[in-house]
Write an enzyme that holds these catalytic residues in place. Structure first.
Site, PDB file in Angstrom:
ATOM      1  N   SER A   1       4.718   2.957   7.477  1.00 42.10           N
ATOM      2  CA  SER A   1       4.185   1.847   6.563  1.00 42.10           C
ATOM      3  C   SER A   1       5.752   1.377   5.632  1.00 42.10           C
ATOM      4  O   SER A   1       5.964   2.173   5.281  1.00 42.10           O
ATOM      5  CB  SER A   1       3.148   2.172   5.631  1.00 42.10           C
ATOM      6  OG  SER A   1       1.888   2.163   6.375  1.00 42.10           O
TER       7      SER A   1
ATOM      8  N   ASP B   1       0.372  -7.518   1.759  1.00 39.06           N
ATOM      9  CA  ASP B   1       0.532  -6.060   1.684  1.00 39.06           C
ATOM     10  C   ASP B   1       2.136  -6.018   1.790  1.00 39.06           C
ATOM     11  O   ASP B   1       2.699  -5.151   2.647  1.00 39.06           O
ATOM     12  CB  ASP B   1       0.112  -5.273   3.169  1.00 39.06           C
ATOM     13  CG  ASP B   1       0.155  -3.868   3.117  1.00 39.06           C
ATOM     14  OD1 ASP B   1       0.313  -3.291   1.880  1.00 39.06           O
ATOM     15  OD2 ASP B   1       0.002  -3.371   3.937  1.00 39.06           O
TER      16      ASP B   1
ATOM     17  N   HIS C   1       0.956  -1.246  -0.082  1.00 38.03           N
ATOM     18  CA  HIS C   1       0.114   0.245  -0.113  1.00 38.03           C
ATOM     19  C   HIS C   1       0.632   1.138  -0.092  1.00 38.03           C
ATOM     20  O   HIS C   1       0.179   2.335  -0.076  1.00 38.03           O
ATOM     21  CB  HIS C   1      -1.107  -0.072   1.116  1.00 38.03           C
ATOM     22  CG  HIS C   1      -0.557   0.260   2.369  1.00 38.03           C
ATOM     23  ND1 HIS C   1      -0.144  -0.576   3.518  1.00 38.03           N
ATOM     24  CD2 HIS C   1      -0.428   1.588   2.966  1.00 38.03           C
ATOM     25  CE1 HIS C   1       0.071  -0.114   4.516  1.00 38.03           C
ATOM     26  NE2 HIS C   1      -0.130   1.231   4.362  1.00 38.03           N
TER      27      HIS C   1
END
Lengths: 361, 589
Positions: B187, B105, B74
């Site tokens: 992230s 992910d 992402h």
């Protein structure tokens, strides 16, 4: 380049060895007790503490499951026979409370009793030989004490999965400034304020322990300051809950009464008190007051519509049916003590039936 | 002089006592020194990932000196094919998308400009324990203008956590939970252990109603899972996760029981049935459905994994081949479409109701951080180095890297062979293990097996899977035909070949390289030793729902200019078919 660096490391190591030899000699001469502290690195101690505490933490499942109302919370074993300390909340407002131990064993739990003023409850499961906190061994902590918080926040763990562990420090011990518009809670006592986000959904009832695993407090419900939209991370010291826990274990503050007790021939009823409850449409409709008859004992005692009846005498009443059942044990001539929740405040009201004549004074 | 002695002793004792009372402080200082050293070592491998137009970004970590960086799907996916990577040395490098794992992910990107990028030391994340110190590094809120990573410190709050898919795709299985602050922008960045070794890739948090900032509950994809996927990601693919083809549920007695099973699945063919109890999977004991899903989630599609199950008190140990969760088109659609969840800004604090039938609130993926000030928006031109290292192809994130890996494997196997010299008719002969002798004759039209008692002749027609001779082998003759075809025709002449990535192989420690060749309606998988480049095995699949013919090559020896196998073991389904001792290996023009 590498050789030079290797040389330096070697030299440094040699220096350290000399120093540690000198150090060791000192320690041996004067005392040997200091070596243990130096020999066990902090991270090993934490891992060991976690392993020792985990079997005492339980996952609790009950009512809820609606938007923003999780149907789970946390708890801790406080006796090898299955007494469980947890937060008193809507999750417990059901006949079917499930407790899951750290090893995945699953039990139906009974709500032994609760004290809504402290938002504390004790559950009981039928088990023996469990790992449990010893409430006689509870420590009092100070600001600056390093702590670990154990809870099933966000319901992350299921079955035999371990509860979540967070690490932090007690920032301050302060009385909870509980009032409407700030922190909506009936508890006004001292709390351990923490520097780590412990009080998440599902964390209420979790254990706060020292880094050595000594029980310090119980994580409270989520508390948001409505004025500045900040959230408080805190635990209630066990010492503040001890009295209520003892009372509940002794059979007071209990929702269940002795079934052998004799019922009076003519018991009290709501009509005589002048109380009309909300329509009883659910399995467990909370006993909210719908209206109060003018001139009735209820009105004289100060009962108002929208009050929630929490206790009848010493007995916890969680539903309209429970309140009606409880009244059956009270003679129509006797007065009755109701504990009601109005907004955030808990009040005790004494209702004296009319037929006994005008109140004294 | 003698009088002085007691005084000296007293002073000595005093000093000693002072030293003793200072002991905890010394330990604290040592812990601090050690922590600083670990962070200092770790920070050099940390990457700040930016979209080329400065619209957002995240973090990453370098896993190889030639510049491969692991980050979140992402984070990488919104960047498109190019991104900019800032490192702790203050430099910014161009990077290209390599591979995407939309379910797990994870994404792999590659930086350019150096061959000596500092790399993170990959730990064994199964050894991580609750209570261990951990620290996260990355670029939360895209704060670091000088590219120095931000560090947040905490402990491991949970291990082997299973987190339901947040949207329809992202599933965090077997992940690590930490109370180190994980915020938007973290992230894709690394979670290190107390010694500065890489244990996970941060990517997700439980947020709920307090807004999109850390509430002390962050999740990291375990680095052991990432290790399994590195090979298939380096293949430049959009990779899929695995399914057993069976539903497993927890029962009240703490058992994981098969509730439903597809009759077309490999698990069914290996003997798994409804109501069987799963005992272990991937070498890990299984006691719950979550535990089973945890193991399933760490493997790419197509791997064979050990499975143990129990029925009526009898235990069965099998190797089961995992199928993909998604159809090929389905995965492409999901991965190339809009992100499953909108990219929220950190200031948003939406509340979301519980998913149906689920008690826990849905944790969400971390949003990208806010764009850093001073960078202009709009489309940025794709740098030349990225253009040169990017090739579009359906089903691939970047086909260029698949070609690179194909060529690497090919060069290690046949790179120095004169293909013209081996293009003739192959004759393989010798004794059968057990009794009898055999002779295979393979050319570019047919394959023949001569045994003392009979002869099987197989002709390469339009559909290679229409005849599976010899009987009971699953198609050994077409398999040998495809072996010869790849060896003699090469990557370009074979038909369609792609690099699958790496996978485990029976009887071989570690992961091996896998090429997949598709020709005339069948697939053949070729397994190569990653060091020596030798062909270790091949599997001939005549369709997707049947067992392949498995051929294992060993006892390699030099024959003329090249290495040839001396032993060929053939298996089909649950049974061995035959072992051929290849004493003679002849090529006739």
């Amino acid at each position: 380049m590498n050789r030079v660096r290797g040389y330096d490391e070697h030299g440094d190591r040699a220096g350290r060895q000399t120093r540690s030899a000198w150090w060791l000699a000192l320690v041996l001469v004067v005392s040997t007790s200091a070596t243990t502290a130096a020999a066990s690195p902090a991270r090993m101690a934490l891992v060991d503490t976690v392993d020792a505490v985990q079997p005492k933490i339980v996952k609790i499942y009950g009512a809820g499951g609606y938007r923003g109302m999780e149907s789970y919370q946390s708890g801790m074993l406080i006796s090898p026979e299955g007494h469980i300390l947890t937060a008193y909340s809507y999750v417990l407002d059901t006949e079917f409370i499930t407790v899951v131990l750290s090893d995945g064993r699953r039990y139906e739990a009974k709500l032994l009793g609760a004290d809504p003023r402290l938002e504390v409850a004790v559950l009981k499961i039928e088990a023996r030989g469990l790992h449990a906190f010893d409430l006689q061994q509870v420590m009092k902590a100070e600001a600056g004490t390093g702590v670990l918080a154990f809870s099933n926040l966000f319901g992350v763990a299921a079955g035999n999965e371990y509860a979540s562990v967070q690490r932090g420090t007690i920032s301050v011990i302060a009385r909870l400034d509980a009032r409407r518009g700030a922190f909506d809670t009936p508890y006004h006592g001292p709390v351990y304020v923490l520097d780590v986000t412990t009080n998440n959904p599902g964390a209420a009832g979790g254990a706060l322990v020292s880094r050595r695993g000594d029980l310090l407090g119980m994580l409270g419900k989520e508390l948001r300051n409505a004025q500045n939209n900040t959230w408080l991370n805190y635990a209630i010291p066990i010492a503040e809950l001890q009295g209520a826990i003892d009372e509940i274990k002794a059979g007071k503050l209990s929702s269940r009464r002795d079934m052998q007790a004799k019922k009076p021939q003519r018991p009290l009823d709501l009509a005589a008190l002048g109380v009309v409850l909300v329509p009883d449409i659910l399995a467990r409709t909370p006993p909210y007051v719908d209206s109060v008859r003018a001139g009735s004992p209820a009105e004289k005692a100060g009962l108002r519509p929208d009050d929630l009846i929490v206790f009848c005498g010493d007995h916890l009443v969680q539903s309209c049916k429970a309140l009606l059942a409880e009244l059956e044990y009270i003679d129509y001539e006797d007065s009755v003590r109701l504990t009601i929740q109005r907004g955030l405040d808990l009040q005790e009201l004494e209702l004296r039936p009319n037929h006994r004549g005008a109140p004294e004074k | 002089m003698r009088r002085v002695c007691p005084a000296l002793l007293a002073i000595f004792a005093l000093v000693a006592c002072r030293e003793l009372s200072a002991a905890p402080e010394k330990a604290v200082l040592e812990a601090e020194t050690q922590r600083i050293a670990a962070m200092d070592k770790a920070k050099n491998s940390v990457v700040a990932v930016f979209m080329p137009n400065g619209q957002g970004g995240g973090s990453g970590v370098v896993v190889s000196p030639d510049g491969y960086v692991v980050t979140n799907y992402h984070v990488a996916h919104p960047c498109g094919k190019a991104m900019l990577c800032g490192m702790a040395d203050g430099n910014v490098y161009n990077a290209v998308l390599v591979g995407l794992d939309p379910v797990g992910d994870v994404a792999l990107i590659k930086m350019f400009g150096r061959e000596d990028f500092p790399t993170a030391e990959l730990a064994d994340s199964d050894q991580v324990r609750v209570g261990d110190w951990a620290f996260a590094m990355g670029n939360p809120f895209l704060l670091a203008a000088d590219m120095t990573p931000t560090v947040t410190c905490g402990i491991i709050s949970g291990v082997h956590r299973y987190q339901f898919p947040a949207g329809t795709l992202l599933e965090y299985t077997d992940c690590l939970q930490t109370d180190a602050a994980i915020n938007p922008g973290n992230s894709g960045g690394p979670l290190f252990d107390g010694q500065g070794r890489l244990i996970g890739i941060n990517g997700r948090c439980s947020f709920e109603k307090r807004g999109r900032v850390s509430v002390g509950v962050g999740y990291a994809i375990s680095i052991n899972q990432v290790k399994h996927f590195l090979g298939v990601l380096r293949a430049g693919q959009i990779v899929d996760h695995a399914t057993l083809g069976a539903q497993v549920a927890s029962d009240a007695d703490g058992r994981a029981v098969v509730q439903n099973i597809l009759e077309t699945s490999d698990a069914f063919r290996r003997g798994l049935r409804m109501d069987d109890e799963i005992i272990s999977f991937g070498g890990r004991p299984i006691t719950s459905a979550n535990g089973f899903k945890n193991v399933l989630g760490i493997y790419p599609k197509g791997w064979r994994v050990p499975l143990s199950f129990q029925r009526d008190g009898k235990r069965y140990d099998v190797l089961v081949r995992l199928a993909g969760v998604h159809g090929e088109e389905e995965l492409i659609q999901k991965a190339s479409g809009k992100p499953q969840l909108p990219v929220p800004k950190p200031e948003d604090s939406p509340k979301e109701g519980d998913a149906k039938g689920k008690k826990a609130p849905q944790p969400r993926k971390l949003p990208e951080g806010k764009p850093s000030a001073g960078e202009s928006g709009g489309e940025a031109a794709v740098p030349e180095i990225v253009q040169k290292n990017f090739r579009e192809k359906r089903g691939f994130a970047n086909y260029h890297f698949n070609v690179l890996e194909q060529e690497r494997v090919w060069n290690a196997w046949q790179g120095r062979t004169d293909l013209g010299a081996i293009r003739g008719t192959w004759t393989l002969a010798g004794p059968l293990e057990g009794n009898g002798s055999f002779r295979f004759v393979v050319d570019d039209k047919s394959a023949v097996l001569k045994l003392p008692s009979r002869e099987d002749r197989w002709e390469a027609g339009e559909e290679l899977g229409s005849s599976l001779l010899p009987r009971g082998s699953g198609g050994l003759l077409p398999a040998l035909y495809l072996w010869r075809r790849l060896a003699t025709e090469g990557l370009a002449g074979f038909g369609a070949v792609h690099y699958f990535g790496t996978a485990p192989l029976v009887g071989h420690a570690g992961l091996v390289d896998v090429l997949v060749g598709s020709y005339k309606g069948v697939d053949c998988r070729y397994y190569f030793d990653p060091e020596a480049g030798r062909l270790l095995a091949l599997e001939f699949f005549h369709d997707d729902e049947s067992d392949p013919c498995e051929v294992y090559f060993s006892e390699y020896h030099q024959s003329g200019n090249h290495w040839v196998p001396g032993r060929m073991e053939v298996r089909f389904g649950n049974e061995p078919f035959a072992v051929f001792k290849l004493q003679e290996f002849r090529v006739e023009r």
